[in-house]
Design a protein around this motif. Sequence first.
Motif, PDB file in Angstrom:
ATOM      1  N   VAL A 243       0.856  -1.187   0.000  1.00 24.91           N
ATOM      2  CA  VAL A 243       0.000   0.000   0.000  1.00 24.91           C
ATOM      3  C   VAL A 243       0.890   1.233   0.000  1.00 24.91           C
ATOM      4  CG1 VAL A 243      -1.702   1.345   1.300  1.00 24.91           C
ATOM      5  CG2 VAL A 243      -1.909  -1.149   1.174  1.00 24.91           C
ATOM      6  N   GLN A 244       0.653   2.111  -0.971  1.00 22.12           N
ATOM      7  CA  GLN A 244       1.340   3.397  -1.046  1.00 22.12           C
ATOM      8  C   GLN A 244       0.269   4.488  -1.121  1.00 22.12           C
ATOM      9  OE1 GLN A 244       3.870   3.042  -4.475  1.00 22.12           O
ATOM     10  NE2 GLN A 244       5.337   1.746  -3.436  1.00 22.12           N
ATOM     11  N   LYS A 245      -0.090   5.009   0.046  1.00 19.51           N
ATOM     12  CA  LYS A 245      -1.174   5.977   0.168  1.00 19.51           C
ATOM     13  C   LYS A 245      -2.466   5.385  -0.379  1.00 19.51           C
ATOM     14  CE  LYS A 245       1.912   9.959   0.261  1.00 19.51           C
ATOM     15  NZ  LYS A 245       2.277  11.265  -0.340  1.00 19.51           N
ATOM     16  N   THR A 246      -2.940   5.814  -1.551  1.00 14.99           N
ATOM     17  CA  THR A 246      -4.207   5.287  -2.074  1.00 14.99           C
ATOM     18  C   THR A 246      -4.014   4.071  -2.978  1.00 14.99           C
ATOM     19  OG1 THR A 246      -4.180   6.744  -4.010  1.00 14.99           O
ATOM     20  CG2 THR A 246      -5.243   7.578  -2.004  1.00 14.99           C
ATOM     21  N   ARG A 247      -2.802   3.761  -3.326  1.00  9.27           N
ATOM     22  CA  ARG A 247      -2.536   2.664  -4.261  1.00  9.27           C
ATOM     23  C   ARG A 247      -2.495   1.325  -3.527  1.00  9.27           C
ATOM     24  NH1 ARG A 247       2.764   2.185  -8.282  1.00  9.27           N
ATOM     25  NH2 ARG A 247       1.989   0.443  -9.560  1.00  9.27           N
ATOM     26  N   PHE A 248      -3.183   0.331  -4.101  1.00  4.51           N
ATOM     27  CA  PHE A 248      -3.216  -1.016  -3.528  1.00  4.51           C
ATOM     28  C   PHE A 248      -2.723  -2.006  -4.574  1.00  4.51           C
ATOM     29  CE2 PHE A 248      -5.069  -5.149  -2.726  1.00  4.51           C
ATOM     30  CZ  PHE A 248      -4.999  -5.292  -1.349  1.00  4.51           C
ATOM     31  N   ARG A 249      -1.722  -2.796  -4.180  1.00  2.00           N
ATOM     32  CA  ARG A 249      -1.214  -3.849  -5.060  1.00  2.00           C
ATOM     33  C   ARG A 249      -1.160  -5.162  -4.281  1.00  2.00           C
ATOM     34  NH1 ARG A 249       4.137  -2.027  -8.142  1.00  2.00           N
ATOM     35  NH2 ARG A 249       4.793  -1.299  -6.085  1.00  2.00           N
ATOM     36  N   MET A 250      -1.452  -6.241  -4.968  1.00  4.73           N
ATOM     37  CA  MET A 250      -1.430  -7.557  -4.325  1.00  4.73           C
ATOM     38  C   MET A 250      -0.929  -8.610  -5.303  1.00  4.73           C
ATOM     39  SD  MET A 250      -4.472  -9.768  -2.502  1.00  4.73           S
ATOM     40  CE  MET A 250      -4.835 -10.797  -3.924  1.00  4.73           C
ATOM     41  N   TRP A 251      -0.124  -9.534  -4.757  1.00  2.00           N
ATOM     42  CA  TRP A 251       0.415 -10.638  -5.534  1.00  2.00           C
ATOM     43  C   TRP A 251       0.047 -11.969  -4.880  1.00  2.00           C
ATOM     44  CZ3 TRP A 251       2.855  -6.142  -4.465  1.00  2.00           C
ATOM     45  CH2 TRP A 251       3.481  -5.434  -5.493  1.00  2.00           C
ATOM     46  N   MET A 252      -0.215 -12.972  -5.717  1.00  2.00           N
ATOM     47  CA  MET A 252      -0.272 -14.373  -5.298  1.00  2.00           C
ATOM     48  C   MET A 252       0.924 -15.049  -5.955  1.00  2.00           C
ATOM     49  SD  MET A 252      -4.335 -15.223  -5.886  1.00  2.00           S
ATOM     50  CE  MET A 252      -4.079 -16.982  -5.589  1.00  2.00           C
ATOM     51  N   GLU A 254       4.062 -15.033  -7.808  1.00  2.00           N
ATOM     52  CA  GLU A 254       4.580 -13.961  -8.650  1.00  2.00           C
ATOM     53  C   GLU A 254       3.490 -13.246  -9.450  1.00  2.00           C
ATOM     54  OE1 GLU A 254       5.843 -16.724 -12.488  1.00  2.00           O
ATOM     55  OE2 GLU A 254       7.031 -14.998 -11.932  1.00  2.00           O
ATOM     56  N   ARG A 255       2.270 -13.729  -9.350  1.00  2.00           N
ATOM     57  CA  ARG A 255       1.179 -13.187 -10.143  1.00  2.00           C
ATOM     58  C   ARG A 255       0.588 -11.946  -9.485  1.00  2.00           C
ATOM     59  NH1 ARG A 255      -4.093 -16.699 -12.028  1.00  2.00           N
ATOM     60  NH2 ARG A 255      -5.097 -15.100 -13.298  1.00  2.00           N
ATOM     61  N   LYS A 256       0.604 -10.835 -10.204  1.00  2.00           N
ATOM     62  CA  LYS A 256       0.005  -9.609  -9.683  1.00  2.00           C
ATOM     63  C   LYS A 256      -1.493  -9.661  -9.933  1.00  2.00           C
ATOM     64  CE  LYS A 256       2.230  -5.742 -10.043  1.00  2.00           C
ATOM     65  NZ  LYS A 256       2.839  -4.516 -10.632  1.00  2.00           N
ATOM     66  N   VAL A 257      -2.267  -9.638  -8.859  1.00  2.00           N
ATOM     67  CA  VAL A 257      -3.722  -9.752  -8.957  1.00  2.00           C
ATOM     68  C   VAL A 257      -4.373  -8.377  -9.043  1.00  2.00           C
ATOM     69  CG1 VAL A 257      -5.804 -10.655  -7.844  1.00  2.00           C
ATOM     70  CG2 VAL A 257      -3.644 -11.918  -7.668  1.00  2.00           C
ATOM     71  N   PHE A 258      -3.906  -7.430  -8.202  1.00  2.00           N
ATOM     72  CA  PHE A 258      -4.468  -6.078  -8.195  1.00  2.00           C
ATOM     73  C   PHE A 258      -3.338  -5.051  -8.287  1.00  2.00           C
ATOM     74  CE2 PHE A 258      -7.642  -8.396  -5.538  1.00  2.00           C
ATOM     75  CZ  PHE A 258      -8.751  -8.202  -6.351  1.00  2.00           C
ATOM     76  N   ASP A 259      -3.593  -3.979  -9.004  1.00  2.00           N
ATOM     77  CA  ASP A 259      -2.751  -2.783  -8.990  1.00  2.00           C
ATOM     78  C   ASP A 259      -3.675  -1.609  -9.275  1.00  2.00           C
ATOM     79  OD1 ASP A 259      -0.891  -0.806  -9.102  1.00  2.00           O
ATOM     80  OD2 ASP A 259       0.444  -1.804 -10.534  1.00  2.00           O
ATOM     81  N   ILE A 260      -4.254  -1.047  -8.202  1.00  2.00           N
ATOM     82  CA  ILE A 260      -5.319  -0.051  -8.321  1.00  2.00           C
ATOM     83  C   ILE A 260      -4.841   1.265  -7.713  1.00  2.00           C
ATOM     84  CG2 ILE A 260      -7.714   0.473  -7.760  1.00  2.00           C
ATOM     85  CD1 ILE A 260      -8.143  -2.575  -7.507  1.00  2.00           C
ATOM     86  N   PRO A 261      -4.696   2.315  -8.504  1.00  2.00           N
ATOM     87  CA  PRO A 261      -4.095   3.570  -8.034  1.00  2.00           C
ATOM     88  C   PRO A 261      -4.884   4.288  -6.943  1.00  2.00           C
ATOM     89  CG  PRO A 261      -4.099   3.461 -10.430  1.00  2.00           C
ATOM     90  CD  PRO A 261      -4.978   2.350  -9.937  1.00  2.00           C
ATOM     91  N   ARG A 262      -6.229   4.210  -6.976  1.00  2.00           N
ATOM     92  CA  ARG A 262      -7.023   5.019  -6.042  1.00  2.00           C
ATOM     93  C   ARG A 262      -8.053   4.162  -5.320  1.00  2.00           C
ATOM     94  NH1 ARG A 262      -8.889  10.539  -8.844  1.00  2.00           N
ATOM     95  NH2 ARG A 262      -9.351  10.927  -6.641  1.00  2.00           N
ATOM     96  N   ALA A 263      -7.612   3.061  -4.785  1.00  2.00           N
ATOM     97  CA  ALA A 263      -8.524   2.168  -4.065  1.00  2.00           C
ATOM     98  C   ALA A 263      -8.656   2.531  -2.595  1.00  2.00           C
ATOM     99  CB  ALA A 263      -8.036   0.723  -4.196  1.00  2.00           C
ATOM    100  N   MET A 264      -7.542   2.859  -1.939  1.00  6.81           N
ATOM    101  CA  MET A 264      -7.514   3.016  -0.494  1.00  6.81           C
ATOM    102  C   MET A 264      -8.083   4.353  -0.042  1.00  6.81           C
ATOM    103  SD  MET A 264      -6.133   0.146   0.400  1.00  6.81           S
ATOM    104  CE  MET A 264      -5.758   0.448   2.131  1.00  6.81           C
ATOM    105  N   ASN A 265      -8.781   4.315   1.080  1.00  8.48           N
ATOM    106  CA  ASN A 265      -9.236   5.544   1.732  1.00  8.48           C
ATOM    107  C   ASN A 265      -8.115   6.081   2.621  1.00  8.48           C
ATOM    108  OD1 ASN A 265     -11.986   5.300   0.748  1.00  8.48           O
ATOM    109  ND2 ASN A 265     -12.193   3.611   2.205  1.00  8.48           N
ATOM    110  N   VAL A 266      -7.932   7.374   2.648  1.00  4.42           N
ATOM    111  CA  VAL A 266      -6.893   7.979   3.478  1.00  4.42           C
ATOM    112  C   VAL A 266      -7.536   8.667   4.672  1.00  4.42           C
ATOM    113  CG1 VAL A 266      -5.327   8.297   1.532  1.00  4.42           C
ATOM    114  CG2 VAL A 266      -6.939  10.109   2.117  1.00  4.42           C
ATOM    115  N   GLY A 267      -6.741   8.933   5.679  1.00  7.99           N
ATOM    116  CA  GLY A 267      -7.229   9.661   6.856  1.00  7.99           C
ATOM    117  C   GLY A 267      -7.193   8.829   8.113  1.00  7.99           C
ATOM    118  N   ASP A 268      -7.858   7.679   8.110  1.00  3.67           N
ATOM    119  CA  ASP A 268      -7.875   6.809   9.284  1.00  3.67           C
ATOM    120  C   ASP A 268      -6.878   5.669   9.068  1.00  3.67           C
ATOM    121  OD1 ASP A 268     -10.080   7.976  10.905  1.00  3.67           O
ATOM    122  OD2 ASP A 268     -11.225   7.541   9.083  1.00  3.67           O
TER     123      ASP A 268
END
Length: 422
Positions: A243-252, A254-268
């Motif tokens: 997780v890099q601020k709002t960006r969410f990436r996930m691997w299983m 070596e396979r990258k499943v998600f790479d979403i630039p604005r998925a995460m909520n910020v603040g809490d």
Amino acid sequence: MIFLLPAAGQAQFNNLLKKAKNKVEQRLDQQMDKSLDKLEGKEAPAANSTASTSKPAAVAATPAPEPVKEEKATIKSFSRFDFVPGERVIYAEDFAQDAIGELPLTWNASGKGEVMTIEGKPGKWLRAFENTTYLTGNKKAFGENYTIEFDLMFYFEPKVKGYLLPSWKAGIFSSGKQDPTDNALLREQNEINSTRFVINNGSNGAALLECYAKRAQTFRSDRMELGDLTPSFNKVVHYAIQVQKTRFRMWMEERKVFDIPRAMNVGDTMNQLFFMLEGSNYKEDEVGLFISNIKIATGLPDTRHKLIDEGKFSTTGILFDVAAATIKPESGGVLKEIGSLLNEHKDVKLKIVGHTDSDGADAANLELSKKRAEAVKAALVKDFSIEESRLQTDGKGESVPVGDNKTKEGKAQNRRVEFIKL
């Protein structure tokens, strides 16, 4: 305690189950295992152990340590894996000091959970049951940039097939002012800020990502097709999240499943990780989850700046097989970054230094750290065509700690590889 055993005749099953229960009673009377975090553990694996082929059986005794083996440095890298862990480990869990047959001491659950050893697989594992939510023992805030890693095995040994397979989910959330393991959070994780992913098992596997703020859904991904997941059943799969601020990436693996630039909520700020296995018509000895080797690290690694400009880069992201200098595949992301930098800066020379925690004999730790540094050099030479003359190696064993060896997190931080610009 119910143990996972291959399907057999009822009489044979009952006999094996009785033996397994007797073995647990003996294990509970022994002193709790004090093996180090298996993330880079030095505990020797059971004979003929393989992390990808063995099926769960009755609880087995934790393997005893053995001398460091003399072997060639090797790596089977995830060629497309570009995950690099955070700079500082804030939570690490391999259940090494938890009692067999019990829920981990610092965790909470809405049902039962059991720490087990599995025949053919090193270390200890949390056995997760259907319709149960599990909260880790973490108490620290993750920050805005962080990484999460864990090993997970979906166990499936049905007596009769045909029922719908249960999905499982994992996620992170903010507990706000509540304790991260509060009972209320077992039922409701979306009240403040949360992100979760769901894995649908079977021949048509898929993944889905959802984010919530104050119980309202703020993001829902498309269905990510994963294909046939049945070959991965009863095998250990490595999951990595960045997780890099709002960006969410996930691997299983070596396979990258998600790479979403604005998925995460910020603040809490997130401060808890949870797991949950949905229900099915299968019995509890036919299906389940096994979880281990959890590591949460905070901070955004800046390999280029630290190595090229500051002259030193230290990482806990290069992992090794137990009691050996064989580099694990999930180390490929860090090695790829180092290899790319060295190919870009042809004039740079490095010293590679291995470090361990304080578990085990000083001399063995020193030898192990040297062999692992040599393994990293060999990988860079072989896989990234770096000239041997540009790389030196050394090992410091446990003599230069950067974390507290009295804690799991400190030990995980101390088991590292350091790159020093010459």
